[in-house]
Design a protein around this motif. Structure first.
Motif, PDB file in Angstrom:
ATOM      1  N   GLN A 385       0.830  -1.205   0.000  1.00 37.10           N
ATOM      2  CA  GLN A 385       0.000   0.000   0.000  1.00 37.10           C
ATOM      3  C   GLN A 385       0.867   1.259   0.000  1.00 37.10           C
ATOM      4  OE1 GLN A 385      -3.256  -0.312  -0.420  1.00 37.10           O
ATOM      5  NE2 GLN A 385      -2.912  -2.530  -0.460  1.00 37.10           N
ATOM      6  N   PRO A 386       0.324   2.333  -0.537  1.00 37.47           N
ATOM      7  CA  PRO A 386      -1.061   2.571  -0.975  1.00 37.47           C
ATOM      8  C   PRO A 386      -1.331   2.166  -2.423  1.00 37.47           C
ATOM      9  CG  PRO A 386       0.169   4.590  -1.168  1.00 37.47           C
ATOM     10  CD  PRO A 386       1.136   3.566  -0.639  1.00 37.47           C
ATOM     11  N   TRP A 387      -0.539   1.228  -2.969  1.00 34.21           N
ATOM     12  CA  TRP A 387      -0.676   0.843  -4.364  1.00 34.21           C
ATOM     13  C   TRP A 387      -1.364  -0.506  -4.478  1.00 34.21           C
ATOM     14  CZ3 TRP A 387       0.833   4.774  -7.357  1.00 34.21           C
ATOM     15  CH2 TRP A 387       1.788   5.661  -6.873  1.00 34.21           C
ATOM     16  N   VAL A 388      -2.262  -0.637  -5.448  1.00 33.87           N
ATOM     17  CA  VAL A 388      -2.800  -1.948  -5.776  1.00 33.87           C
ATOM     18  C   VAL A 388      -1.952  -2.588  -6.866  1.00 33.87           C
ATOM     19  CG1 VAL A 388      -4.473  -1.084  -7.478  1.00 33.87           C
ATOM     20  CG2 VAL A 388      -4.894  -3.255  -6.314  1.00 33.87           C
ATOM     21  N   VAL A 389      -1.463  -1.788  -7.809  1.00 29.17           N
ATOM     22  CA  VAL A 389      -0.399  -2.190  -8.738  1.00 29.17           C
ATOM     23  C   VAL A 389       0.753  -1.240  -8.465  1.00 29.17           C
ATOM     24  CG1 VAL A 389       0.302  -2.562 -11.116  1.00 29.17           C
ATOM     25  CG2 VAL A 389      -2.083  -2.951 -10.458  1.00 29.17           C
ATOM     26  N   TYR A 390       1.838  -1.754  -7.959  1.00 24.50           N
ATOM     27  CA  TYR A 390       2.878  -0.931  -7.365  1.00 24.50           C
ATOM     28  C   TYR A 390       3.408   0.118  -8.342  1.00 24.50           C
ATOM     29  CZ  TYR A 390       6.627   0.156  -4.109  1.00 24.50           C
ATOM     30  OH  TYR A 390       7.461   0.798  -3.216  1.00 24.50           O
ATOM     31  N   GLY A 391       3.258   1.380  -7.934  1.00 22.51           N
ATOM     32  CA  GLY A 391       3.753   2.495  -8.721  1.00 22.51           C
ATOM     33  C   GLY A 391       2.862   2.906  -9.870  1.00 22.51           C
ATOM     34  N   LEU A 392       1.772   2.148 -10.130  1.00 27.52           N
ATOM     35  CA  LEU A 392       0.927   2.440 -11.284  1.00 27.52           C
ATOM     36  C   LEU A 392      -0.488   2.852 -10.902  1.00 27.52           C
ATOM     37  CD1 LEU A 392       1.869  -0.500 -13.715  1.00 27.52           C
ATOM     38  CD2 LEU A 392       2.800   1.836 -13.671  1.00 27.52           C
ATOM     39  N   MET A 393      -1.087   2.155  -9.959  1.00 30.18           N
ATOM     40  CA  MET A 393      -2.478   2.426  -9.604  1.00 30.18           C
ATOM     41  C   MET A 393      -2.646   2.347  -8.090  1.00 30.18           C
ATOM     42  SD  MET A 393      -5.983   0.519 -10.812  1.00 30.18           S
ATOM     43  CE  MET A 393      -7.506   1.486 -10.947  1.00 30.18           C
ATOM     44  N   ARG A 394      -3.202   3.411  -7.543  1.00 30.42           N
ATOM     45  CA  ARG A 394      -3.427   3.438  -6.100  1.00 30.42           C
ATOM     46  C   ARG A 394      -4.686   2.638  -5.739  1.00 30.42           C
ATOM     47  NH1 ARG A 394      -0.452   7.070  -3.099  1.00 30.42           N
ATOM     48  NH2 ARG A 394       0.910   8.418  -4.346  1.00 30.42           N
ATOM     49  N   THR A 395      -4.677   2.082  -4.555  1.00 30.08           N
ATOM     50  CA  THR A 395      -5.817   1.301  -4.082  1.00 30.08           C
ATOM     51  C   THR A 395      -7.081   2.150  -4.046  1.00 30.08           C
ATOM     52  OG1 THR A 395      -4.273   0.004  -2.730  1.00 30.08           O
ATOM     53  CG2 THR A 395      -6.623  -0.185  -2.221  1.00 30.08           C
ATOM     54  N   ALA A 396      -6.940   3.403  -3.694  1.00 23.81           N
ATOM     55  CA  ALA A 396      -8.105   4.294  -3.624  1.00 23.81           C
ATOM     56  C   ALA A 396      -8.756   4.484  -4.983  1.00 23.81           C
ATOM     57  CB  ALA A 396      -7.682   5.646  -3.042  1.00 23.81           C
TER      58      ALA A 396
END
Length: 476
Positions: A385-396
């Motif tokens: 976190q805070p990434w769902v795809v690290y460095g590309l898309m935030r979990t939020a």
């Protein structure tokens, strides 16, 4: 609900369902290989003890496998219901990877599972053994694809972003992303270790109740050999995995260590215990060992480890959670190594099966592998976190547009249904464990095949037998 917003409830719901699910595949992976070894040993040695253990553990495997399939389906649906924006963004990568898992692993397992469980009297020895091996291979192939998908989310490679969506351009780079080999080995070994302690605890329970026979002793002996050999290997693999994480996800390592800032050129200490405070930006009550953080994480005495203050506050994982989840995992791993070494020492003088303190330790260590797996997954996923795809898309930015009321209702329903359904399944599985292997089957012919009189390994037919066994135990 409890002051949580819809995103937090969606994360809790996914964490809850995956925590249930991951326990079943872990035991399935380990038991499938264990069954293949047992049947192979029986075919080689004609020792009926291995055959009796095979039939005993195949029943438990079948129940565990079924619960794993059901819990896995729920998780797959959540990608579309609760994380639709993530599916829209990364579905071109994660969708095919999960499809490959179904096409190569699930169909392989399902195709041979029937022969494995019900074909003892129907097919020849070699074909039955081949079916058992194929089921074991299928569980490992399934692990391969699931870990490829998860690892890509941790260290994404082999893609382009076109019109706001991830498009794979190099499938080899997607699959064999930088963290994949380490995660695959770490998870596979964790499954074997968890199964070893599950089997060992079962044997210890029977020995403590006075049920001592060759089958029970073989269970304990094989489990402790596995712990002795594999648990130290897991520690080495974990070290390489940590170095890989330091390279590709330094913020996660900083959060795991509770390390907030570097002082000049001083090497990084290792914080054994403490309480990372995200608001105060410090680890309170820290117990430190100088230089050891640098030595473990960089294999040098002068290099520094990245600190949490090197990253913007919005990019920092929750150090309070991962600091302790990591230490739970490592602490249990050290206890597993100790248990394996203690078992080796007790083999002298044939004390392995009679030393009550050791048997109680082995019994208490029964769930340790599963707890360590959960702690490791919490460290991995919360540390991303805070990434769902690290460095590309935030979990939020990944969740669906649901209200707090909707997420609250579904979360409560999941909790109630899971505890009722899987609680009953786990209860039944533990009844089978308490029954123990049936050794009187050794009076029957030692070979299977068409026309031979023998009860097939039917997992659900053992319920009445388990009740009878409990009744006999009470009568004694």
């Amino acid at each position: 609900m409890f002051g949580l917003d819809a995103l937090e409830l969606a994360r809790i719901q996914f964490a809850f369902t995956i925590s249930f699910h991951i326990l079943f595949p872990a035991i399935t992976i380990g038991l499938a290989s264990y069954l293949a070894v047992l049947e192979g040993l029986w075919l080689k040695t004609h020792n009926d003890t291995y055959r009796d253990l095979y039939h005993f553990w195949s029943k438990i495997f079948a129940v565990n496998f079924g619960m794993g399939v059901v819990s896995g389906l729920v998780m797959a649906y959540q990608f579309g219901t609760n994380w639709s924006r993530f599916s829209d963004f990364a579905g071109a990568v994660t969708g095919p990877l999960l499809t490959y898992e179904v096409l190569t692993a699930f169909f392989l397992e399902a195709g041979f599972l029937g022969v494995m469980l019900f074909g003892w009297n129907k097919v020849g020895r070699k074909l039955h053994f081949f079916a058992t091996v194929m089921v074991a291979v299928g569980t490992l192939i399934s692990t391969f694809w699931i870990l490829a998908s998860n690892s890509w989310m941790q260290t994404p490679q082999g893609f382009e972003i076109i019109d706001g969506r991830v498009i794979p351009v190099d499938w080899l780079a997607v699959i064999f992303n930088p963290s994949f080999p380490y995660r695959l080995l770490h998870m596979s070994i964790a499954a074997f270790v968890a199964t070893a302690f599950f089997v060992g605890a079962s044997a210890a329970w029977h020995l403590l109740r006075g049920k001592d026979n060759p089958a029970i002793r073989t269970m304990l002996s094989m489990a402790m050999w596995m712990a002795l050999i594999v648990a130290p290997i897991q520690a080495v693999v974990g070290d390489f995995h940590g170095l890989n994480t330091l390279k590709h996800q330094p913020a996660k390592i900083a959060a795991i260590e509770g390390h907030w800032e570097n002082v000049g050129n001083e090497p990084t200490p290792l914080i054994l215990f403490g309480w990372p405070d995200m608001q105060a930006e410090k680890t309170k009550y820290a117990v430190e060992i100088p230089y050891l953080g640098s030595l473990i994480l960089t294999h040098s005495l002068d290099k520094q480890v990245p600190a949490l203050k090197d990253f913007p506050p919005e990019d920092r994982p929750n150090s309070t959670i991962v600091f302790w989840s990591f230490r739970i995992m490592v602490g249990l791993g050290m206890l597993m190594i100790f248990t394996g070494l203690l078992a080796l020492w007790l083999r002298k003088g044939d004390r392995l099966y009679s030393n009550k303190p050791f048997l109680y330790l082995t019994l208490w260590m029964g769930p340790s592998g599963l707890i360590a797996i959960l702690a490791g997954w919490f460290t991995t996923e919360i540390g991303r976190q805070p990434w769902v795809v690290y460095g590309l898309m935030r979990t939020a930015d990944a969740s669906s547009n649901h209200s707090v009321v909707q997420m609250s209702i579904t979360l409560v329903l999941f909790v109630v249904v899971y505890f009722a359904l899987f609680g009953a399944g786990l209860g039944y599985m533990m009844r089978l464990v308490r029954k123990g292997p049936v050794t009187h089957e050794s009076t029957e012919p030692a070979h299977g095949g068409p026309g031979q009189k023998r009860t097939p390994a039917r997992p659900l037919s053992a319920a009445d037998d388990a009740d009878d066994g409990d009744t006999l135990n009470k009568g004694n």
